[in-house]
Write a protein that holds these residues in place. Structure first.
Motif, PDB file in Angstrom:
ATOM      1  N   ALA A 504      25.125   8.217  31.548  1.00 46.28           N
ATOM      2  CA  ALA A 504      24.154   8.231  30.438  1.00 46.28           C
ATOM      3  C   ALA A 504      22.839   8.734  31.006  1.00 46.28           C
ATOM      4  CB  ALA A 504      23.993   6.829  29.860  1.00 46.28           C
ATOM      5  N   ALA A 505      22.417   9.900  30.563  1.00 45.54           N
ATOM      6  CA  ALA A 505      21.214  10.516  31.134  1.00 45.54           C
ATOM      7  C   ALA A 505      20.209  10.834  30.037  1.00 45.54           C
ATOM      8  CB  ALA A 505      21.598  11.789  31.875  1.00 45.54           C
ATOM      9  N   VAL A 506      19.012  10.282  30.202  1.00 49.38           N
ATOM     10  CA  VAL A 506      17.929  10.614  29.264  1.00 49.38           C
ATOM     11  C   VAL A 506      17.123  11.731  29.905  1.00 49.38           C
ATOM     12  CG1 VAL A 506      15.849   9.780  28.130  1.00 49.38           C
ATOM     13  CG2 VAL A 506      17.843   8.296  28.300  1.00 49.38           C
ATOM     14  N   ILE A 507      17.227  12.915  29.316  1.00 50.25           N
ATOM     15  CA  ILE A 507      16.544  14.091  29.875  1.00 50.25           C
ATOM     16  C   ILE A 507      15.633  14.639  28.797  1.00 50.25           C
ATOM     17  CG2 ILE A 507      16.902  16.382  30.868  1.00 50.25           C
ATOM     18  CD1 ILE A 507      19.868  15.489  31.178  1.00 50.25           C
ATOM     19  N   SER A 508      14.442  15.021  29.194  1.00 52.13           N
ATOM     20  CA  SER A 508      13.562  15.654  28.218  1.00 52.13           C
ATOM     21  C   SER A 508      13.574  17.138  28.482  1.00 52.13           C
ATOM     22  CB  SER A 508      12.154  15.108  28.379  1.00 52.13           C
ATOM     23  OG  SER A 508      11.259  15.888  27.649  1.00 52.13           O
ATOM     24  N   PRO A 627      17.016   8.069  22.299  1.00 48.92           N
ATOM     25  CA  PRO A 627      17.298   6.665  21.959  1.00 48.92           C
ATOM     26  C   PRO A 627      18.792   6.406  21.750  1.00 48.92           C
ATOM     27  CG  PRO A 627      16.133   7.769  20.148  1.00 48.92           C
ATOM     28  CD  PRO A 627      16.118   8.698  21.313  1.00 48.92           C
ATOM     29  N   LEU A 628      19.540   7.395  21.250  1.00 49.82           N
ATOM     30  CA  LEU A 628      20.983   7.195  21.080  1.00 49.82           C
ATOM     31  C   LEU A 628      21.693   7.134  22.431  1.00 49.82           C
ATOM     32  CD1 LEU A 628      21.910   9.355  17.947  1.00 49.82           C
ATOM     33  CD2 LEU A 628      22.120   6.873  18.175  1.00 49.82           C
ATOM     34  N   VAL A 629      21.172   7.883  23.426  1.00 45.11           N
ATOM     35  CA  VAL A 629      21.762   7.797  24.772  1.00 45.11           C
ATOM     36  C   VAL A 629      21.664   6.358  25.271  1.00 45.11           C
ATOM     37  CG1 VAL A 629      21.531   8.534  27.183  1.00 45.11           C
ATOM     38  CG2 VAL A 629      21.289  10.219  25.352  1.00 45.11           C
ATOM     39  N   VAL A 630      20.481   5.743  25.089  1.00 42.33           N
ATOM     40  CA  VAL A 630      20.287   4.358  25.529  1.00 42.33           C
ATOM     41  C   VAL A 630      21.222   3.427  24.747  1.00 42.33           C
ATOM     42  CG1 VAL A 630      18.623   2.460  25.747  1.00 42.33           C
ATOM     43  CG2 VAL A 630      17.901   4.813  26.223  1.00 42.33           C
ATOM     44  N   ALA A 631      21.321   3.667  23.441  1.00 42.14           N
ATOM     45  CA  ALA A 631      22.180   2.815  22.590  1.00 42.14           C
ATOM     46  C   ALA A 631      23.636   2.900  23.034  1.00 42.14           C
ATOM     47  CB  ALA A 631      22.036   3.238  21.127  1.00 42.14           C
ATOM     48  N   TYR A 632      24.133   4.126  23.263  1.00 43.22           N
ATOM     49  CA  TYR A 632      25.533   4.277  23.687  1.00 43.22           C
ATOM     50  C   TYR A 632      25.751   3.670  25.078  1.00 43.22           C
ATOM     51  CZ  TYR A 632      27.197   7.004  19.708  1.00 43.22           C
ATOM     52  OH  TYR A 632      27.600   7.388  18.451  1.00 43.22           O
ATOM     53  N   ALA A 633      24.732   3.775  25.948  1.00 40.24           N
ATOM     54  CA  ALA A 633      24.875   3.190  27.296  1.00 40.24           C
ATOM     55  C   ALA A 633      25.051   1.671  27.191  1.00 40.24           C
ATOM     56  CB  ALA A 633      23.646   3.526  28.133  1.00 40.24           C
ATOM     57  N   ILE A 634      24.272   1.054  26.272  1.00 36.09           N
ATOM     58  CA  ILE A 634      24.388  -0.406  26.094  1.00 36.09           C
ATOM     59  C   ILE A 634      25.775  -0.751  25.521  1.00 36.09           C
ATOM     60  CG2 ILE A 634      23.483  -2.394  24.810  1.00 36.09           C
ATOM     61  CD1 ILE A 634      20.703  -0.926  24.898  1.00 36.09           C
ATOM     62  N   ALA A 635      26.219   0.066  24.532  1.00 32.50           N
ATOM     63  CA  ALA A 635      27.535  -0.186  23.907  1.00 32.50           C
ATOM     64  C   ALA A 635      28.659   0.020  24.925  1.00 32.50           C
ATOM     65  CB  ALA A 635      27.728   0.732  22.715  1.00 32.50           C
ATOM     66  N   GLY A 636      28.459   0.995  25.841  1.00 29.26           N
ATOM     67  CA  GLY A 636      29.462   1.247  26.879  1.00 29.26           C
ATOM     68  C   GLY A 636      30.638   2.089  26.416  1.00 29.26           C
TER      69      GLY A 636
END
Length: 960
Positions: A504-508, A627-636
């Motif tokens: 899960a990578a948050v890239i700008s 924000p969806l990257v973070v959400a999916y990372a939490i969901a796994g």
């Protein structure tokens, strides 16, 4: 000033000392139906009406916009000009040369100043230069000289996770330190020979010698230009130079310079701008009319001349409804721009109205306005409203100024009210965009063009498992689709199944994020941590902010420690995960995926997601908003329906759904405006006032006239003013002119204007070699725009130039008196020595392409007196007149070949003592043939400019 409309000047309500033109009274009922952007054009024409440059008929044409759109040309005098240094240098060199010429002709050089307030930002070329240094795209949240990390204190201490980087332990910064415990680093881009610091640990980086040499060269290369700019900022009135390293994003600089309403000696009028910068259109998001123009038009505006434009159609874009809570700014921006692209708004103004406009923050508006080139509009205008005023308050605008601004804009009906009762203007056409229809999407699992609505994600992934192997399918047998593979990792057992997330990578990335979307990811992380949610430790999480601007957003809002707590540590700047630079997955996880043939997933907010690109064992990759990257990372897992299934269990044992922790648009806007924007502008203001150390220490002359360095290969006094005389002369006949070039159809400004690197065999290269430079030191034509000797030699030096005398693409021509084939410059130089004038023969659409000032200046300095073509690109034709070259056109149905011309003849053209618009002239050739052509002067102003030898000379004479 001398406007015939002076009786319309009034005092402003509660501020009687402030005066303004009450254009709404003057225009009556017609004015009330005009689009806001056209009202700005109308006010400018009323205020600047002088009977010559701007006539009363022009003002009335604008007022009659409804019937005159697309049919008339109108002049526009913008309130100010924005230049970036590549285009600023030739403009300022011309002003310096004009001072010289005015002194030589007996005038007072001190009077020579830009007539229009001009802001010049110097960061442009320097940033391009830095990117070649050791650290690419180094974060520079505000530049300056501070080299201390600036940490945002927060009740939560970041828990550093050691991440392997590119196969080695340690940070992605070049220092090799392993611990990523910083909360935010500030790094000052270096020019001089000082050790480069790793942006994350602020420790010196061992540097290869070549980089040091490169840096010394870069500063040396720029010093001369910087000294010239420093001199300009000291001696010219009406110009302010924004020094290098002011930092922030370029856009913020543009916004910092915005006035919204101008006030000069208590006289009020709307801010408007033209600029040579591609970002100029973004100011329309603040209710400031502005667009990009070429160098010559910008210079003309600086000299007090208007820009002319065809009175444009205005497309009204009506925003209705309310966006889905999960839709981010970028979803909304991209959806609106996509619909505008489909609506065919090329060459038109776009103006936003409707109940949905107030849902867009100023950052959203400026992003939409900045994307104009994507959908072809001249500009996208958002009239000033309450959202704008609130934003200006946070950027540090004075409260009294804001009151005056609001009162003035309401008095001239340039303020947009949210009330539905207020009457909307009439538009050429209306495009409706329903915000309710905008839903968040992800792209994948193999191609970025395959978009999946988030609410369909679970079922879509299921379909991919079933489908045959191909662009979407994985062909997993039905009985294996629910397989579970247990795996031991760091002393705990985890279960992997199809759809489990391992990266899960948050890239700008610049093209898919504006900073508020990164902020949304941070606020989501904060709420998740506070609720007790965690990310499984085997998931490779990373955060790559991409630019100093984003770092500023994340650090000033205090969300970085929360991202860090979930494992999203800053791993580096620049392109990391989306080009495959991901740390390898833990071995236990890799083995489990391979043994169980599991379709594992990567979720990232980059732009590329080809299968196996992130890691050879990760076969499904999705692009999503941060924000969806973070959400999916939490969901796994991607096999989740966010509407009906919880992300996880909170501290109190209750199920927590995405809707419980997703930040609302209002929350986002509040944090953005109150924390981020206000701190950003406060810092920028301090920087602007303080300047930076290097700029402050840079020595520059203070003499009225610039002391030209005859050895300089960057800055030279051009010869545009050699024949400056007080009175205009009647146009001189062109006698026995040779044809310098015989060209075909669609010759573009790129064929004409010098651009790109300097070829070693070119005339410009010979000149620089004679000055003692090696090919490595040639630099580009862009960097040498202040040297007319280089630019003249680079004119028509394009290897794709097809000259009919030569018969194949080459920057060559024939010098007819000697019969030699030479470089275009060398032939022109010989003709000039022999006192022989030259002309250019061309086909249809001469001068196509983007406006380039040297596409007119170059031919003028080559000695070209006239161009004879079948038709012209309008902007280029005006530029030829603006420099003093006559644009002549064959009569309809005629051209060089129908008239039997070979181009080897000599041509004589006689001008009558009094020219009139569109008149025909006779041309006589050395073979005895006589034919008629049209002189393409469209109005008295163009004739006057031509008589004076172009706009530069026309204005210079005012100072004699």
């Amino acid at each position: 000033p001398g406007s015939p409309y002076q009786p319309a000047i009034e005092a402003l309500g509660n501020h009687p000392q402030k005066k303004f033109y009450n254009v709404s009274k003057l225009g009556g009922a017609k004015y009330d139906t005009l689009p806001y952007s056209i009202r700005v054009l109308f006010e400018s024409s009323i205020r600047n009406c002088d009977g010559f440059l701007v006539k009363e008929t022009d003002a009335m044409n604008i007022l009659d916009w409804k019937i005159k759109q697309n049919n008339v040309e109108v002049p526009f005098c913008p309130a100010r000009v924005v230049l970036q240094d590549f285009t600023g240098i030739p403009a300022m060199v011309d002003f310096a040369a004009m001072r010289e010429a005015v002194r030589n002709a007996g005038g007072d050089p001190v009077k020579v100043n830009p007539a229009c307030p001009t802001d010049l930002t110097v960061d442009h070329s320097l940033q391009i230069d830095f990117s070649k240094c050791a650290i690419q795209n180094a974060p520079n949240p505000g530049g300056g000289d501070s080299q201390k990390p600036v940490a945002k204190l927060s009740p939560l201490k970041a828990q550093p996770r050691k991440l392997p980087c590119r196969g080695q332990t340690g940070c992605k910064g070049p220092c090799g330190a392993g611990d990523l415990s910083h909360s935010s680093g500030q790094f000052s881009a270096q020019i001089e020979n000082t050790p480069i610091l790793c942006p994350f640990h602020l420790q010196p980086v061992p540097e290869p010698e070549t980089v040091l040499k490169n840096q010394e060269m870069e500063f040396g290369r720029n010093r001369e230009r910087l000294q010239f700019f420093k001199w300009s900022s000291k001696v010219f009135k009406n110009i302010s130079i924004i020094p290098p390293e002011t930092g922030m994003a370029h856009q913020v600089n543009l916004e910092y310079l915005s006035r919204v309403v101008f006030e000069v000696k208590d006289f009020l009028y709307p801010d408007s701008v033209v600029g040579t910068d591609s970002h100029t259109t973004m100011v329309n998001g603040l209710g400031i009319l502005g667009w990009g123009v070429g160098g010559i038009e910008t210079e003309a505006v600086m000299l007090g001349m208007p820009v002319t434009l065809t009175l444009p159609e205005v497309v009204g874009c009506e925003l209705t409804g309310t966006a889905s809570p999960l839709a981010t700014s970028i979803d909304i921006v991209l959806s609106i721009t996509k619909q505008l692209r489909q609506a065919d708004v090329a060459g038109k103004f776009v103006e936003f109205f409707g109940s949905g406009v107030s849902q867009l923050s100023v950052a959203d508006r400026t992003t939409i306005a900045n994307m104009c080139p994507e959908y072809g509009a001249i500009l996208s205008f958002f009239p000033v409203d309450n959202v704008t005023l609130k934003h200006l308050k946070h950027t540090g605008f004075d409260v009294v100024k804001l009151e005056v601004m609001e009162a003035y804009l309401k008095a001239v009906k340039l303020f947009r009210n949210d009330e539905s009762s207020s009457r909307e203007p009439e538009y050429s056409q209306v495009v409706q965009v329903s915000l309710s229809s905008i839903v968040p999407y992800v792209s994948g699992p193999k191609r970025s063009q395959d978009r999946v609505a988030v609410h369909n994600m679970k079922s879509d992934f299921q379909a991919c498992l079933n489908e045959k192997s191909g662009v979407k399918g994985f062909q997993i047998a039905a009985e294996k689709q629910n397989d579970i593979v247990p795996v031991q990792y760091e002393g705990n057992e985890y279960k992997l199944s199809h759809g489990c997330i391992v990266i899960a990578a948050v890239i700008s990335c610049t093209n898919n994020c504006n900073p508020s979307v990164m902020l949304a990811a941070g606020l989501l992380a904060k709420k998740a941590v506070e609720a007790g949610l965690v990310v499984k430790p085997y998931i490779r999480t990373s955060l790559s902010p991409g630019s100093g601007m984003v770092t500023h957003y994340l650090s000033s809002s205090g969300v970085l420690p929360y991202l860090s707590k979930l494992g999203f540590e800053v791993v580096g700047y620049g392109c990391s995960t989306c080009v495959g630079n991901t740390a390898p997955l833990p071995e236990a996880i890799r083995n489990a995926i391979k043994q169980g043939d599991i379709i594992a997933c990567g979720v990232l907010s980059g732009t590329k997601n080809f299968e196996g690109r992130l890691c050879d064992c990760v076969r499904a990759n999705y692009l999503a908003s941060p924000p969806l990257v973070v959400a999916y990372a939490i969901a796994g897992t991607v096999r989740i329906d966010f509407e009906t299934e919880p992300l996880g269990t909170g501290l109190d044992g209750k199920s927590i759904y995405l809707r419980d922790i997703w930040p609302t648009r209002r929350e986002l806007h509040t944090v953005e405006e109150e924390c981020v924007i206000s701190s950003m502008f406060k810092e920028l203001k301090e920087k602007m006032e303080k300047g930076n150390k290097r700029w402050n220490l840079l020595e520059a002359p203070e003499s009225t006239l610039f002391p030209w360095d005859l050895k300089s290969t960057y800055i030279r006094c051009p010869s545009f003013f050699d024949k400056l005389a007080k009175e205009p002369v009647s146009p001189q006949p062109i006698e026995n002119a040779h044809v310098l070039l015989y060209l075909g159809d669609s010759v573009t400004t790129d064929h004409i204007s010098p651009a790109g690197s300097i070829a070693r065999s070119s005339a410009a290269a010979k000149y620089l070699t004679n000055k003692g430079l090696t090919p490595r030191e040639f630099n580009s034509y862009g960097a040498r725009r202040g040297n007319d000797a280089v630019m003249t030699r680079g004119t028509f030096a394009n290897i794709k130039l097809l000259n009919k005398f030569i018969g194949k693409p080459a920057p060559k021509t024939i010098h007819f008196p000697s019969g030699q084939t030479l470089d275009v410059f060398e032939a022109a130089e010989l003709y000039q020595k022999e006192g022989i004038p030259v002309i250019i023969l061309a086909g249809k659409k001469y001068g196509l392409g983007s406006s380039r000032d040297w596409a007119a200046k170059g031919p003028f300095l080559l000695g070209v007196k006239a161009v004879l073509a079948e038709s012209y690109e309008k902007v280029h034709k005006s530029q030829l007149i603006g420099i003093g070259i006559a644009p002549l056109q064959f009569l309809p149905g005629e051209n060089a070949s129908t008239l039997g011309l070979t181009g080897r003849e000599q041509f004589s053209i006689l001008f009558p003592p009094e020219l009139s618009p569109g008149m025909t002239l006779d041309i006589k050739t050395s073979t005895g043939k006589v034919f008629s052509v049209i002189a393409l002067f469209e109005n008295d102003m163009e004739i006057t400019l031509y008589k004076y030898g172009g706009s530069l000379n026309f204005v210079a004479r005012r100072f004699l």
